[in-house]
Motif scaffolding. Structure first.
Motif, PDB file in Angstrom:
ATOM      1  N   THR A   5       6.662   2.265  -7.983  1.00  0.00           N
ATOM      2  CA  THR A   5       5.240   2.237  -7.658  1.00  0.00           C
ATOM      3  C   THR A   5       4.734   3.681  -7.638  1.00  0.00           C
ATOM      4  O   THR A   5       5.505   4.616  -7.438  1.00  0.00           O
ATOM      5  CB  THR A   5       4.971   1.550  -6.300  1.00  0.00           C
ATOM      6  N   SER A   7       1.533   4.434  -6.039  1.00  0.00           N
ATOM      7  CA  SER A   7       0.488   4.570  -5.022  1.00  0.00           C
ATOM      8  C   SER A   7       0.850   3.690  -3.836  1.00  0.00           C
ATOM      9  O   SER A   7       1.637   2.743  -3.954  1.00  0.00           O
ATOM     10  CB  SER A   7      -0.882   4.149  -5.581  1.00  0.00           C
ATOM     11  N   LYS A   9      -1.124   1.620  -2.555  1.00  0.00           N
ATOM     12  CA  LYS A   9      -1.657   0.293  -2.883  1.00  0.00           C
ATOM     13  C   LYS A   9      -0.635  -0.531  -3.669  1.00  0.00           C
ATOM     14  O   LYS A   9      -0.441  -1.716  -3.393  1.00  0.00           O
ATOM     15  CB  LYS A   9      -2.966   0.411  -3.658  1.00  0.00           C
ATOM     16  N   GLU A  10       0.022   0.082  -4.646  1.00  0.00           N
ATOM     17  CA  GLU A  10       1.037  -0.633  -5.428  1.00  0.00           C
ATOM     18  C   GLU A  10       2.212  -1.045  -4.540  1.00  0.00           C
ATOM     19  O   GLU A  10       2.762  -2.142  -4.700  1.00  0.00           O
ATOM     20  CB  GLU A  10       1.542   0.235  -6.583  1.00  0.00           C
ATOM     21  N   THR A  11       2.603  -0.182  -3.614  1.00  0.00           N
ATOM     22  CA  THR A  11       3.697  -0.508  -2.688  1.00  0.00           C
ATOM     23  C   THR A  11       3.286  -1.680  -1.801  1.00  0.00           C
ATOM     24  O   THR A  11       4.058  -2.607  -1.578  1.00  0.00           O
ATOM     25  CB  THR A  11       4.072   0.733  -1.849  1.00  0.00           C
TER      26      THR A  11
END
Length: 144
Positions: A5, A7, A9-11
């Motif tokens: 990931t 960011s 947000k992705e995590t």
């Protein structure tokens, strides 16, 4: 499986995806250094379970219980466990073998208490790939 990931947000979204797939009685272990994003990932898992209340690391309470989702969610942080008997005192087996979902940070500290069918998650940073880069290794899951 290894997922990268780039960011927070992705995590979070990866955790959310795992939370949507979570089944009653599932135990996730979450390992990684301080500051790698364990809390962000956990917040995603909680969101995937439908938990709307704020989720924070239970560093000083050992366990935080969330009942508002499709399954109960039990978030453990065993970093400060001094003796395995402390887990006995909080009745860990009621959580581990109940109908909720457990997520345990620093689980390597209580390995002898963990059942065999856990899903192990490790989050790692690599500063050479960027400040927000994370390598997330998930063992015990076929696909996401």
């Amino acid at each position: 499986m290894i997922i990268e990931t780039n960011s927070a947000k992705e995590t979070f979204l990866l955790g959310e995806k795992l939370g949507r797939q979570a089944a009653a009685g599932q135990i996730y272990t979450l390992n990684g250094d301080l500051g790698v994003g364990k809390t962000v990932f956990t917040q995603g898992v909680a969101a995937g379970l439908g938990i709307a209340e704020p989720v924070n690391s239970p560093t000083f309470t050992i366990i935080q219980e969330y009942e508002g989702g499709r399954l109960p969610f039990y978030h453990f942080d065993v970093y400060r466990i001094g003796d395995i008997e402390e887990m006995e005192e909080i009745g860990y087996d009621d959580y581990f073998f109940g109908e909720g979902v457990c997520l345990i940070e620093w689980a390597e500290l209580i390995e002898e208490l963990l059942p065999e069918n856990i899903i192990s998650i490790t989050i790692e940073k690599n500063p050479e790939k960027g400040f927000d880069y994370r390598k997330i290794t998930i063992e015990g899951v076929e696909k996401l």
